[in-house]
Design a protein around this motif. Sequence first.
Motif, PDB file in Angstrom:
ATOM      1  N   LEU B 169      -9.586 -13.254   2.094  1.00 41.22           N
ATOM      2  CA  LEU B 169     -10.068 -11.874   2.147  1.00 41.22           C
ATOM      3  C   LEU B 169     -10.066 -11.348   3.565  1.00 41.22           C
ATOM      4  O   LEU B 169      -9.687 -10.211   3.829  1.00 41.22           O
ATOM      5  N   GLU B 170     -10.493 -12.237   4.469  1.00 42.64           N
ATOM      6  CA  GLU B 170     -10.539 -11.807   5.864  1.00 42.64           C
ATOM      7  C   GLU B 170      -9.166 -11.368   6.331  1.00 42.64           C
ATOM      8  O   GLU B 170      -9.004 -10.321   6.961  1.00 42.64           O
ATOM      9  N   VAL B 171      -8.202 -12.220   5.980  1.00 41.77           N
ATOM     10  CA  VAL B 171      -6.840 -11.884   6.420  1.00 41.77           C
ATOM     11  C   VAL B 171      -6.399 -10.563   5.823  1.00 41.77           C
ATOM     12  O   VAL B 171      -5.916  -9.670   6.519  1.00 41.77           O
ATOM     13  N   LEU B 172      -6.589 -10.429   4.501  1.00 41.83           N
ATOM     14  CA  LEU B 172      -6.128  -9.210   3.833  1.00 41.83           C
ATOM     15  C   LEU B 172      -6.791  -7.982   4.424  1.00 41.83           C
ATOM     16  O   LEU B 172      -6.145  -7.021   4.847  1.00 41.83           O
ATOM     17  N   VAL B 173      -8.126  -8.073   4.448  1.00 41.37           N
ATOM     18  CA  VAL B 173      -8.859  -6.892   4.924  1.00 41.37           C
ATOM     19  C   VAL B 173      -8.537  -6.639   6.383  1.00 41.37           C
ATOM     20  O   VAL B 173      -8.365  -5.499   6.830  1.00 41.37           O
ATOM     21  N   GLY B 174      -8.440  -7.759   7.118  1.00 42.05           N
ATOM     22  CA  GLY B 174      -8.161  -7.585   8.538  1.00 42.05           C
ATOM     23  C   GLY B 174      -6.840  -6.896   8.788  1.00 42.05           C
ATOM     24  O   GLY B 174      -6.721  -5.989   9.604  1.00 42.05           O
ATOM     25  N   LYS B 175      -5.836  -7.351   8.041  1.00 46.08           N
ATOM     26  CA  LYS B 175      -4.525  -6.735   8.235  1.00 46.08           C
ATOM     27  C   LYS B 175      -4.547  -5.260   7.884  1.00 46.08           C
ATOM     28  O   LYS B 175      -4.015  -4.419   8.608  1.00 46.08           O
ATOM     29  N   THR B 176      -5.192  -4.965   6.742  1.00 46.69           N
ATOM     30  CA  THR B 176      -5.232  -3.559   6.330  1.00 46.69           C
ATOM     31  C   THR B 176      -5.957  -2.719   7.362  1.00 46.69           C
ATOM     32  O   THR B 176      -5.493  -1.646   7.765  1.00 46.69           O
ATOM     33  N   VAL B 177      -7.103  -3.259   7.784  1.00 43.81           N
ATOM     34  CA  VAL B 177      -7.898  -2.480   8.740  1.00 43.81           C
ATOM     35  C   VAL B 177      -7.144  -2.325  10.053  1.00 43.81           C
ATOM     36  O   VAL B 177      -7.145  -1.260  10.683  1.00 43.81           O
ATOM     37  N   GLU B 178      -6.469  -3.409  10.425  1.00 47.83           N
ATOM     38  CA  GLU B 178      -5.724  -3.335  11.687  1.00 47.83           C
ATOM     39  C   GLU B 178      -4.648  -2.264  11.618  1.00 47.83           C
ATOM     40  O   GLU B 178      -4.505  -1.432  12.518  1.00 47.83           O
ATOM     41  N   GLN B 179      -3.917  -2.295  10.519  1.00 51.86           N
ATOM     42  CA  GLN B 179      -2.856  -1.305  10.341  1.00 51.86           C
ATOM     43  C   GLN B 179      -3.403   0.111  10.366  1.00 51.86           C
ATOM     44  O   GLN B 179      -2.885   0.988  11.051  1.00 51.86           O
ATOM     45  N   SER B 180      -4.508   0.296   9.611  1.00 53.49           N
ATOM     46  CA  SER B 180      -5.058   1.651   9.554  1.00 53.49           C
ATOM     47  C   SER B 180      -5.628   2.066  10.899  1.00 53.49           C
ATOM     48  O   SER B 180      -5.491   3.206  11.327  1.00 53.49           O
ATOM     49  N   LEU B 181      -6.225   1.090  11.602  1.00 55.06           N
ATOM     50  CA  LEU B 181      -6.751   1.409  12.933  1.00 55.06           C
ATOM     51  C   LEU B 181      -5.638   1.847  13.863  1.00 55.06           C
ATOM     52  O   LEU B 181      -5.770   2.802  14.632  1.00 55.06           O
ATOM     53  N   LEU B 182      -4.509   1.126  13.756  1.00 52.62           N
ATOM     54  CA  LEU B 182      -3.387   1.492  14.611  1.00 52.62           C
ATOM     55  C   LEU B 182      -2.926   2.904  14.314  1.00 52.62           C
ATOM     56  O   LEU B 182      -2.658   3.694  15.218  1.00 52.62           O
ATOM     57  N   GLU B 183      -2.855   3.192  13.011  1.00 48.69           N
ATOM     58  CA  GLU B 183      -2.391   4.537  12.657  1.00 48.69           C
ATOM     59  C   GLU B 183      -3.361   5.586  13.158  1.00 48.69           C
ATOM     60  O   GLU B 183      -2.977   6.618  13.713  1.00 48.69           O
ATOM     61  N   GLU B 188      -5.039   9.647  17.027  1.00 48.57           N
ATOM     62  CA  GLU B 188      -6.030  10.079  18.007  1.00 48.57           C
ATOM     63  C   GLU B 188      -5.413  10.259  19.368  1.00 48.57           C
ATOM     64  O   GLU B 188      -5.737  11.189  20.113  1.00 48.57           O
ATOM     65  N   GLU B 189      -4.513   9.320  19.678  1.00 49.18           N
ATOM     66  CA  GLU B 189      -3.850   9.404  20.979  1.00 49.18           C
ATOM     67  C   GLU B 189      -3.097  10.711  21.105  1.00 49.18           C
ATOM     68  O   GLU B 189      -3.207  11.429  22.099  1.00 49.18           O
ATOM     69  N   LEU B 190      -2.366  11.008  20.015  1.00 48.13           N
ATOM     70  CA  LEU B 190      -1.615  12.256  20.045  1.00 48.13           C
ATOM     71  C   LEU B 190      -2.546  13.448  20.153  1.00 48.13           C
ATOM     72  O   LEU B 190      -2.296  14.388  20.909  1.00 48.13           O
ATOM     73  N   ALA B 191      -3.653  13.383  19.399  1.00 47.63           N
ATOM     74  CA  ALA B 191      -4.596  14.507  19.449  1.00 47.63           C
ATOM     75  C   ALA B 191      -5.203  14.635  20.841  1.00 47.63           C
ATOM     76  O   ALA B 191      -5.363  15.737  21.371  1.00 47.63           O
ATOM     77  N   CYS B 192      -5.483  13.475  21.437  1.00 47.88           N
ATOM     78  CA  CYS B 192      -6.037  13.469  22.797  1.00 47.88           C
ATOM     79  C   CYS B 192      -5.064  14.111  23.773  1.00 47.88           C
ATOM     80  O   CYS B 192      -5.430  14.938  24.600  1.00 47.88           O
ATOM     81  N   LEU B 193      -3.793  13.686  23.625  1.00 45.81           N
ATOM     82  CA  LEU B 193      -2.779  14.228  24.525  1.00 45.81           C
ATOM     83  C   LEU B 193      -2.690  15.732  24.353  1.00 45.81           C
ATOM     84  O   LEU B 193      -2.592  16.482  25.327  1.00 45.81           O
ATOM     85  N   ARG B 194      -2.714  16.131  23.081  1.00 49.88           N
ATOM     86  CA  ARG B 194      -2.619  17.565  22.824  1.00 49.88           C
ATOM     87  C   ARG B 194      -3.796  18.310  23.429  1.00 49.88           C
ATOM     88  O   ARG B 194      -3.664  19.378  24.005  1.00 49.88           O
TER      89      ARG B 194
END
Lengths: 340, 331
Positions: B169-183, B188-194
């Motif tokens: 579960l940790e792996v699954l959730v971690g991967k999903t969360v990591e991916q979503s965090l990256l997105e 956010e980065e783009l919004a910050c830049l803007r």
Amino acid sequence: MAGSVTLPGRAAVAFGRWSVPLLFGQLDRKEGCLVPVLASLCDLIHDPEKLYQTVTGGFVEQLKVCLEDEDPAVRRKTCELLQLLTGHSTGRQALLSSSLLPPLSEMLDDSSSSCRRNVHLVLNGIAQLPAGAHALLPLVPKLMLKLSQEEEEEEVEVLLLSTLSCCSRVDALPALASDGVPLLGRKLSHSSPSVRREAAAAMMALSVPVDGKQQVCEEQILPVLVDLLQDDDLEVRTNAAGVVMNAAIITAGKSLSLELNVLPVLLDLLSERPEEEEERRRRKALVLYCLRALTSLAEAPKGRRLLREQLPLLERRTEDRDQDILRAAQTAIRVVTWTP
Amino acid sequence: MALASHSHRDPGGTYTFSSRPRAVESRSKYREPPAEQTQRQYGNIMYDRRVVRGNTYAQHILPTPDLAEVQRQQAVRKRILARRRAAEQLRLRTPEPLQGRRHTDVQTDLFLEELSEVIEATDTECQTDEFLDRPATPLFIPAKTGKDAETQIEEGELFNFDTEVQPILEVLVGKTVEQSLLEVMEEEELACLRAQQRAFEELRNNELAEVQRLQEQERRRREEKERRIAQQKEVLKKERETAEKVAALVYTQQYLSSLLPAVFGSLRDHGYFYDPVEKDIETNFLPWLVAEAHANLEKRHASRELLDNRYELLFTQPSNQKTTSLSHNSI
């Protein structure tokens, strides 16, 4: 990073270093359907490492062939890919230095509307960069033509206006030469707030050179702007105030604005003082523009007389925490209390 | 082309034939005249009638006939025939019946049998029942062999689900969360830049407006200044001009005040002021008078000259030398 399970509609992705070159190799050889390959590439390019690999491997040129493909889905996906490229500085520079801009400008007349929308997204991304805006300047007449045709959807119009305003910030003359001011004046009374916002921003950029200011005064834009100053959307009000600020610099603008009773409106806008930090930050631009507009208007004797009565309001503004607003308010007070 | 087949007659008299292996040509059922056959068609060997089919285990193989073999076989055959004939002859037969007698077959048993050719036969019919559907084969349940044994896994004996599933579960959730965090971070980065870009743009616009306003102000002030300076210069120039004019006026007045009588005086002196009648008399009458007088005098003079000339002529005619000197003197 992603699992090895492939979603439907995506090509298989190799592991690690080979992911990007392999997919581009498939694109090059044109094996079967290109859309899944492009979809996988779009997913990969979100990662900055892969984007860097794409750019340094010189694969961007291969996308030129895909842009001229017959299938509209391929073209749409390629444009999405290019839009992701514009999200990063290296990508933007690669895009500018490659020869992809002429095909992109050809695609503005594409038959598929989603392709056109994506092309506008790409152009908008490029225009955010000053060098990109510079490179897009030859396209400005064509973009103005597109704007005047009015067959685009609202989203595309917003993008188009945003691109035009970015390009006009670099150099406003091409847009002015293609009858920018009357066209944008029509757009200022559009029903959608985002279109109004972008049109006002573009108008602000266009009113920076003296020609633009004169045209703004001549083409009866100022009455429309006074309406926009009381619009619901904050951004629209900000941009409208910016245009007034620019236009009021020349004498004709001053006299017209004073005739139209812009002063009370601007003072109203200044006097609202929200408490939260967030709101204050958003209103900062509006306050700054209003102060500058008032400063310009105060140089006319009539304006100065009116503003002398409102001096306490301006003085209240000098107590604001923000340095820029402080400076602007001080300048305003100085001008108002100047005697020849 | 070398012949694929090769046949020759052995010196012993047998005929041998050998040929190189070649594909079997297809032969139509009805042989075409050989002249028409231009190209040999190779047919499918499976559909060739000449090929041996079926199991060849018990087939008779044609033996290659050898001369001695052949002779031996012939001899054997003859011997067999001869033996059969001999056996036939030796067989005991009942002697032929005498004259008037006939041999018949008689049954000598206790019970007579009718020997008839007709075999009594009864027809019996048999009909199978209607075919029923074959019933389903019963499940083959093999006979039970072996010993029965049973076991039961109680809860908690095999593995603890909660603890085992945790890493997965940790792996699954971690991967999903990591991916979503990256997105989300990317957005956010783009919004910050803007946002940064927007803030910069606002400040830039602000400062630009200020700069332009100041420029405009400068321009206006400079123009105003220049205008005023020009105006002032104009005024000064005018003043100077007026001063000069006044001075000139005074001077000229002064000059002219003495000028006028002097002028009049000189004019009068020069005779510019004249009495018209007098002038007229002077210009018209007196010249005429003088001219007339002159004419008169001229006439007189002319007449006197004439007279003188006559006198000269008179005096000079007697003595030419004296008269020439006289005439010279007189003239």
